[in-house]
Design a protein around this motif. Structure first.
Motif, PDB file in Angstrom:
ATOM      1  N   VAL A 135       0.847  -1.212   0.000  1.00  0.00           N
ATOM      2  CA  VAL A 135       0.000   0.000   0.000  1.00  0.00           C
ATOM      3  C   VAL A 135       0.879   1.257   0.000  1.00  0.00           C
ATOM      4  O   VAL A 135       0.619   2.218  -0.730  1.00  0.00           O
ATOM      5  CB  VAL A 135      -0.950   0.013   1.223  1.00  0.00           C
ATOM      6  N   VAL A 136       1.977   1.238   0.798  1.00  0.00           N
ATOM      7  CA  VAL A 136       2.887   2.398   0.859  1.00  0.00           C
ATOM      8  C   VAL A 136       3.477   2.651  -0.523  1.00  0.00           C
ATOM      9  O   VAL A 136       3.522   3.790  -1.011  1.00  0.00           O
ATOM     10  CB  VAL A 136       4.011   2.170   1.898  1.00  0.00           C
ATOM     11  N   LEU A 137       3.915   1.558  -1.153  1.00  0.00           N
ATOM     12  CA  LEU A 137       4.500   1.673  -2.492  1.00  0.00           C
ATOM     13  C   LEU A 137       3.480   2.274  -3.470  1.00  0.00           C
ATOM     14  O   LEU A 137       3.782   3.187  -4.243  1.00  0.00           O
ATOM     15  CB  LEU A 137       4.945   0.276  -2.960  1.00  0.00           C
ATOM     16  N   LEU A 138       2.287   1.744  -3.377  1.00  0.00           N
ATOM     17  CA  LEU A 138       1.195   2.220  -4.246  1.00  0.00           C
ATOM     18  C   LEU A 138       0.965   3.730  -4.041  1.00  0.00           C
ATOM     19  O   LEU A 138       0.844   4.497  -4.999  1.00  0.00           O
ATOM     20  CB  LEU A 138      -0.080   1.442  -3.888  1.00  0.00           C
ATOM     21  N   CYS A 139       0.936   4.156  -2.766  1.00  0.00           N
ATOM     22  CA  CYS A 139       0.689   5.572  -2.454  1.00  0.00           C
ATOM     23  C   CYS A 139       1.837   6.441  -2.953  1.00  0.00           C
ATOM     24  O   CYS A 139       1.611   7.515  -3.521  1.00  0.00           O
ATOM     25  CB  CYS A 139       0.521   5.774  -0.947  1.00  0.00           C
ATOM     26  N   TRP A 140       3.086   5.985  -2.719  1.00  0.00           N
ATOM     27  CA  TRP A 140       4.232   6.821  -3.101  1.00  0.00           C
ATOM     28  C   TRP A 140       4.315   6.972  -4.620  1.00  0.00           C
ATOM     29  O   TRP A 140       4.552   8.059  -5.138  1.00  0.00           O
ATOM     30  CB  TRP A 140       5.520   6.193  -2.535  1.00  0.00           C
ATOM     31  N   GLU A 141       4.092   5.845  -5.313  1.00  0.00           N
ATOM     32  CA  GLU A 141       4.150   5.912  -6.778  1.00  0.00           C
ATOM     33  C   GLU A 141       3.094   6.871  -7.332  1.00  0.00           C
ATOM     34  O   GLU A 141       3.327   7.563  -8.315  1.00  0.00           O
ATOM     35  CB  GLU A 141       3.907   4.505  -7.362  1.00  0.00           C
TER      36      GLU A 141
END
Length: 1400
Positions: free
Chosen positions: A662-668
């Motif tokens: 989820v963090v990766l998704l948000c940062w991207e």
């Protein structure tokens, strides 16, 4: 509650004992009002499905009945009752609320779906069921065929159903529709006529039949025996319209076609049955056509009101409520309002619960308004009737029936049934019933069987009367048709929902079920038990419907076609499912069974997930499964709806998801809010998001580059995030758990004061985090720190943190030259505020403040001057003043031209005079100096010495102030320096500046109050002199408004500057009219000379306009003053003017032709204006004596002479017209007066208005009768006794006593009165004075008001025909005489000058 009676319990054809039929149970115990209200409408549990079994019928259906059967295709799923339900025990329990929007299921405005406008069917579903009673209908038709029973005429329903026929038979049916009895015979029918009314008593043991020819019979319903035959209960020859048992089986009421009402009392003395009749209401007082006794159910038999045996009666004009017991008494009468005479009066009683007590309510109506009357008995035994809210309809009623205490069924004149909820007045359903073919009782109302001897009014009402065709019992209503009987019942709640489901209206079915669930539905039947039990039953049914709805949604999905069509289909259907699952709080159902179903179709699944969004955002949806949450995020990612995704993440419990993913998704996808939320709530990590954001914004800031919009957004989020963490709030919403708050604060401070960042390069500057934030937005970062310092408790660690951060801030900002003055100023303002706090613990070296002062006041360049001044001012105002030496500060500020700083310092030292210099030197705020001086000098709070110093300083700088704004300076001088004005004027060298000052000071139009200044006239003359020099055009207007100036001196000034109009104005004001005229005449002549001498090629239009303007002003001057001059003086004005205008026309030359027309028209204007003051012969003589006109032809002056004659004719016609009008009016008024005097008088009554005795009966011969024109009649002696007779000049003059007293003596009535003495009649004469007395004036005014004549315009037109030929008016438009009447001229205008005023 009693169980429902089994339908087949009474064998076919069996004779039961009276009262043996299924009847009410034993009397119920006393209940509360609410319970009693429920009891009123229901006496059983839910209807058992076994009741719908079809039992055997006595008589097999006949051929006709089979042919007459209707195929009800629309409602084929509803079993039509082949028999009556157990009527007393039908469950009609109703749970109502007063909500109007009965099926609105919660607030669903956020759901994306279109709503139709709700009609009553979609709101309430089908509320009633109309069924054909096939058995009874078949046997009515069969009886008509087989035994010549005739057509049905009346019906009465109880536990049995009685149907009366036109041949005198009464057919009795039981609950199974079996024919129990056939009473009477056609032979008796031939003698008595048709049955016109029926009534069954409470225990179903007796039947009363009323006949069309007036007889009444009583039958035993157990044995079928005739018990009484009554022929003398009411006047013979009138039909029985109504016969009704009361709750007392020995008492009945009948109503006949004569409009009378009788009480029938049945007795049995020694085995002999008798009937005594008593008239309750006679038809001669108003015909009654509807009666209704109050019937109480078994459980209400001991209600205190039942002892009165109330009866409601409706006549053609009013309704009455009477009590039959203990003695006859009328309790209420109520007249109808205005209504249609053909409409039918209706009455209906029902017990209702109002304000915690159950009382009878009477509904009555005639036409389209239903009135509700609540009847109560008080403690004293009196009955009170109170009006309730009326029901206004848009149709005419012919029947009103209560089906339970909250619901009524209305039948209108076009045979439509309307179901109405009484409390909300909402129409629940409307159905048309043409198939019933309702029977009307018109023939009985017209009493055709006895020769039609009824009034027209009753016969008119009878056209729509159907009282005997409709009967209700126990929540069912029976409708008698010509060949059938129909029964109408309320559907149970399940039926209503199923009915909508059968029509595939699932959304409406759910909405209706939800309204049952919420308790907002109307006319509810079949729900019992407490609220939770009822809700559980309805919720189970709704779950079944929702699962069915989900299956149907997927099945009905369009297979081919555009994807938009499929999306629209699911958008219409899916939100409804989600909506109701959440309303029912069944998330288990939603996320398991229904979500699994929806997942079969990708489009349905997407729309399902989108439906959840508004609930997530409003925090109404908890407990989403991990699978659904994961699918939701993936769906938003696929659709690229990242804002929606971020909004949902921060409202969800994401602990069950893969946090790294989820963090990766948000940062991207740059969803920083969501990323911070995931770190915080998923991992309790508050620092990592800060580090991530710093890595993005630090490099460009350190390199001195400008940030992109994306980076600015990140920087702002970082600041807000730090602020939230330090304040103990979660980002972006909510609060950090209390146990974590101190820990998070410490972590954030540690992060801010790090010497180096993690993974920082070798050459990185110290304190990178604070440095980056200061570069990004100094002011906001310092505000965040200031707010945090506010919250700090004074513990040792907090104090250390504060001092540490301040030291770092100073180190970073003071040792670096890459911060702007504004940023440095922000830091020191922040520090000054912190140091100024009472509990301050910070330490800052004072030399730093001196360095800042140097930095701000003596920069290397002159840029950012106002910014530096503003920064320093903020610093001083925040408390930084204590850090500086004040004298040095003032020196520095003056050197740097920081005038606002100087003002701030001088104000602290109370040196207000110095501030004036600050304002005057400050280019930005120069204009404000006037307000400042005025405020100091006029406002309280300043000492006399301070005010004096400011006054002196202002006077010293007065010239500068005048140059700045002459108007404002003059205002200031007038208020505060009025004594010094002369010295100011003397000292002013600049003449133009002096002119501006004097104009602002002396001209009242500039707005300065002239009362404040008292100047010698020489100054005013000095102003006028300057005005003549600098603005000569304004002199005349200014002279008109100047209040004080010496005329002689001013005239000399204006003449010196050759301002002729101003000189003329002043001479006229002085009184030298001739002098003023000569000035204007000289000016006019000079202009005319210029015109005639000028070269012919040049254009002279401006000069012509100038001449016309001067001429108009000269004429105006002559007109203004001619009234006050004698003939000779007038001629001395007008003739020179005429001569001046005519002289250019005498000169020969080309210019004569160019301007002849213009000059001639101007000369005509002079002549027209002269004519008002100078006699016509004098003008003509002067013109003809003129040497030019004297010799030669008259043709040249023809235009002038004809114009004058035209004026003369015009005035003559006007005079004649006016005289004619006056004569006509006078003649008309005299004619009318004469006619009214000679007209006979008609008295309004035959008795004296004072003694009230008829005048014929008085015997005194001396008494005269006096009649006035107002119609009042008196004896002369009576008038004398009231002092209404006055003797004037030997004649008696009378005044009308009534009119005179009502007018309070001010306006007297007409005095034309007639004296009657024996047979001789004489008019009361008035004295022969020429003056009208008040009575005559009043009479004349009244005549004028009553008889207005023809319009004045009509009179003018009439006169034009008679006088048009006499006076030919000469037109000078084309120079040739033309005869035309003034009245035919469309542009006819009165242009007379006003007549000269008479000299005193």
């Amino acid at each position: 509650m009693d169980a429902a009676q089994e339908p087949g319990s009474c064998p076919p054809g069996a004779e039961a004992e009276p009262g043996g039929l299924p009847g009410p149970g034993p009397p119920a115990p006393r209940l509360s009002a609410a319970e009693l209200d429920r009891e009123l409408d229901s006496r059983s549990e839910l209807i058992d499905d076994k009741e719908f079994d079809i039992p055997q019928v006595d008589t097999p259906p006949t051929l006709e009945s089979i042919l007459n059967e209707t195929d009800d295709e629309e409602e084929s799923f509803i079993l039509e009752d082949p028999f009556l339900l157990n009527i007393d025990n039908t469950d009609t329990h109703s749970y109502d609320t007063s909500s109007v929007a009965s099926s609105d299921s919660g607030d669903r405005t956020h759901l994306k779906r279109k709503k139709k406008l709700p009609d009553s069917l979609s709101l309430h579903g089908s509320v009633i069921r109309l069924s054909l009673l096939k058995g009874i209908s078949a046997q009515i038709v069969s009886a008509a065929d087989k035994v010549d029973a005739g057509l049905p005429t009346a019906i009465a329903a109880s536990n049995l159903i009685a149907v009366g026929t036109s041949h005198g038979l009464a057919l009795i049916f039981d609950q199974n529709q079996a024919l129990r009895l056939c009473l009477g015979s056609t032979a008796v029918g031939a003698q008595y006529g048709a049955i016109s009314a029926l009534s069954i008593n409470n225990d179903c043991s007796r039947l009363l039949c009323g006949f069309a020819k007036g007889q009444i019979t009583m039958w035993d319903l157990a044995s079928g025996k005739l018990l009484r035959s009554i022929t003398d209960a009411h006047p013979p020859g009138t039909a029985i319209l109504h016969i009704k048992f009361t709750d007392d089986p020995t008492l009945a009421i009948c109503n006949d076609s004569g409009g009378s009402v009788f009480e029938l009392s049945f007795k049995r003395v020694m085995g002999v049955r008798t009937c005594e009749s008593r008239c309750l209401f006679s038809g001669s007082k108003g015909e009654v056509c509807c009666i209704e006794p109050l019937h109480a159910k078994v459980e209400l038999r001991d209600h205190p009101i039942t002892q009165y045996s109330l009866l409601a009666m409706a006549s053609l004009t009013k309704i009455l409520v009477i009590g039959l017991k203990p003695s006859l008494k009328v309790w209420m009468t109520f007249p109808y309002g205005r209504m249609d005479p053909s409409s039918v009066p209706l009455l209906a009683w029902h017990f209702v619960a109002v304000q915690n007590s159950v009382n009878p309510m009477l509904a009555f109506c005639r036409g389209d308004v239903v009135h509700f009357l609540l009847v109560k008995r008080d403690d004293t035994g009196a009955i009170h009737v109170t009006k309730q809210k009326q029901l206004h309809l848009h149709y005419d009623l012919i029947n009103f029936t209560w089906i339970n205490s909250r619901t009524a069924v209305l039948l209108d004149s076009v045979e439509k049934l309307h179901v109405i909820d009484r409390q909300t007045q909402e129409e629940l359903e409307t159905i048309e019933i043409p198939e019933v073919q309702l029977v009307y009782n018109s023939s009985h109302f017209k009493s055709l069987a006895t020769g039609g001897n009824v009034s027209e009014a009753l016969a008119l009402v009878g056209e729509k009367a159907c009282y005997q065709s409709i009967s209700s019992c126990g929540g069912q209503i029976f409708y008698l048709g010509t060949k059938s009987v129909h029964v109408m019942t309320l559907r149970s709640w399940r039926e209503r929902v199923d009915h909508l489901l059968k029509q595939e209206r699932l959304t409406d079915a759910l909405a209706l079920a939800w309204s049952f669930y919420e308790g907002k539905a109307k006319a509810v039947v079949g729900l019992s038990g407490d609220t939770s039990k009822r809700k559980a039953v309805i919720a189970d049914r709704m779950v079944e419907i929702l699962l069915h709805y989900a299956d149907r949604t997927l099945k009905k999905c369009p297979d081919q076609g555009k994807i938009q069509v499929m999306e629209q289909h699911f958008q219409d259907m899916v939100p409804v499912i989600v909506d109701y699952c959440l309303l029912l709080q069944r998330t288990d159902l939603l996320f398991n069974q229904i979500y699994d179903k929806m997942s079969e179709n990708s489009v349905a699944k997407g729309i399902f997930l989108e439906c959840l969004e508004p609930y997530i955002l409003s925090d109404k949806l908890m407990g989403i499964t991990a699978q659904v949450m994961k699918d939701l995020l993936l769906h938003f990612q696929d659709k690229n709806r990242l804002e929606n995704m971020e909004a949902c993440i921060v409202h969800m419990d994401i602990t069950s998801l893969d946090i790294q993913q989820v963090v990766l998704l948000c940062w991207e996808n740059r969803l920083y809010d969501a990323m911070i939320y995931v770190y915080n709530s998923g991992m309790n990590d508050f620092i990592s998001p800060m580090e991530k954001l710093f890595k993005v914004i630090a490099p460009p800031l350190n390199a001195g580059k400008s940030l992109t919009d994306e980076q600015v957004v990140m920087g702002n989020k970082l600041l807000v995030y730090i602020s939230c963490c330090l304040a103990g709030r979660a980002y972006p919403l909510g609060d950090i758990p209390e146990d974590l708050v101190p820990l998070v604060k410490n972590q954030v401070f540690e992060f801010l004061i790090r010497l180096h960042s993690t993974e920082g390069s070798v050459d990185e500057e110290v304190y990178p985090h604070i440095r980056t934030l200061l570069h990004f937005d100094t002011r906001e970062f310092l505000n965040v720190l200031a707010l945090t310092f506010e919250d700090f408790k004074n513990d040792k660690q907090a104090v250390e943190y504060q001092q540490r951060i301040v030291d770092i801030l100073l180190k970073v900002m003071v040792e670096n030259s890459d911060f702007t003055p504004s940023q440095v100023g922000c830091l020191f303002t922040f520090l000054a505020r912190q140091l100024a706090k009472p509990n301050n613990t910070l330490f800052v070296n004072r030399t730093l403040f001196d360095q800042v002062l140097e930095f701000l006041c003596s920069p290397d360049d002159d840029s950012r001057h106002s910014e530096r001044q503003q920064v320093l001012l903020e610093l001083l105002q925040a408390g930084g003043i204590v850090q500086f030496e004040e004298s040095r500060l003032i020196q520095m500020a003056e050197k740097a031209e920081f005038y606002q700083i100087c003002e701030f310092m001088y104000e602290r030292e109370l040196r207000y005079d110095k501030i004036i210099g600050c304002y005057l030197r400050d280019p930005v705020r120069k204009e404000e100096v006037f307000n400042y001086i005025h405020n100091i000098l006029s406002m309280p709070g300043y000492s006399t010495e301070e005010k004096q110093s400011v006054w002196d300083k202002a006077l010293e700088h007065i010239k500068e102030l005048l140059q700045l704004s002459p108007c404002k300076a003059a205002d200031l001088v007038a208020i505060h320096f009025s004594e010094q004005i002369e010295s100011i004027i003397t000292n002013l060298q600049d003449q133009f500046l002096l002119f501006q000052f004097l104009r602002s000071l002396l001209d009242p139009r500039e707005g300065i109050n002239q009362d404040l200044i008292h100047l010698p006239p020489s100054i005013t003359e000095q102003f006028i002199e300057l005005l003549c020099q600098y603005s000569p055009d304004e002199v005349l207007e200014t002279l008109k408004v100047l209040e004080c100036c010496r005329l002689e001196e001013t005239i000399q000034i204006t003449q010196k500057h050759q301002l002729h109009e101003a000189s003329s104005y002043l001479l006229e004001k002085k009184g030298d009219i001739h002098g003023a005229f000569l000035v204007m005449l000289e000016r006019l002549q000079s202009k005319l000379l210029m015109l005639t001498q000028d070269d012919e090629s040049s254009e002279q239009l401006p000069l012509l306009e100038n001449i016309e303007d001067t001429l108009m002003k000269t004429i105006a001057l002559c007109q203004r003053n001619s009234h006050n001059l004698n003939q000779q003086q007038q001629e001395a004005l007008w003739f020179p003017l005429l001569e001046a205008m005519m002289s250019p026309q005498k000169l020969s030359g080309s210019s004569q032709y160019r301007y002849a027309e213009s000059l001639k028209s101007l000369t005509m204007q002079v002549l027209n204006n002269m004519a008002a003051f100078i006699a016509l012969p004098s003008i003509l003589q002067r013109i003809l004596q003129d040497p030019v006109y004297g010799k030669g032809k008259l043709g040249e002056i023809q235009g002038l002479v004809l114009g004058m004659l035209d004026t003369f004719n015009y005035e003559q016609t006007l005079l004649e017209t006016t005289t004619n009008l006056l004569n006509h009016d006078l003649h008309w008024s005299l004619c009318n007066l004469r006619a009214s005097v000679t007209r006979g008088l008609t008295p309004k009554q035959d008795y004296c208005c004072i003694c009230l005795q008829q005048y014929k009966r008085r015997q005194e011969t001396a008494d005269e009768i006096i009649v006035f024109s107002c119609g009042h009649l008196y004896h002369s002696l009576c008038l004398l006794s009231k002092e209404c007779g006055v003797v004037t000049k030997g004649l008696m003059r009378w005044m009308c006593y009534k009119c005179n007293s009502s007018n309070k003596g001010g306006k007297l009535s007409e005095n034309f009165s007639e004296l009657k003495k024996g047979s001789a009649t004489s008019l009361a004469q008035t004295g022969s004075e020429s003056v009208l007395d008040p009575q005559q004036i009043q009479a004349f005014d009244q005549l004028c008001r009553l008889n207005r004549g023809t319009s004045r315009l009509a009179l003018l037109t009439e006169l034009s025909r008679t006088h048009g030929e006499k006076h030919g008016l000469l037109s000078v438009a084309h120079g040739d005489p033309a005869t035309s009447s003034v009245f035919q001229n469309e542009t006819f205008q009165l242009h007379l000058a006003p007549p000269p005023l008479v000299e005193e």
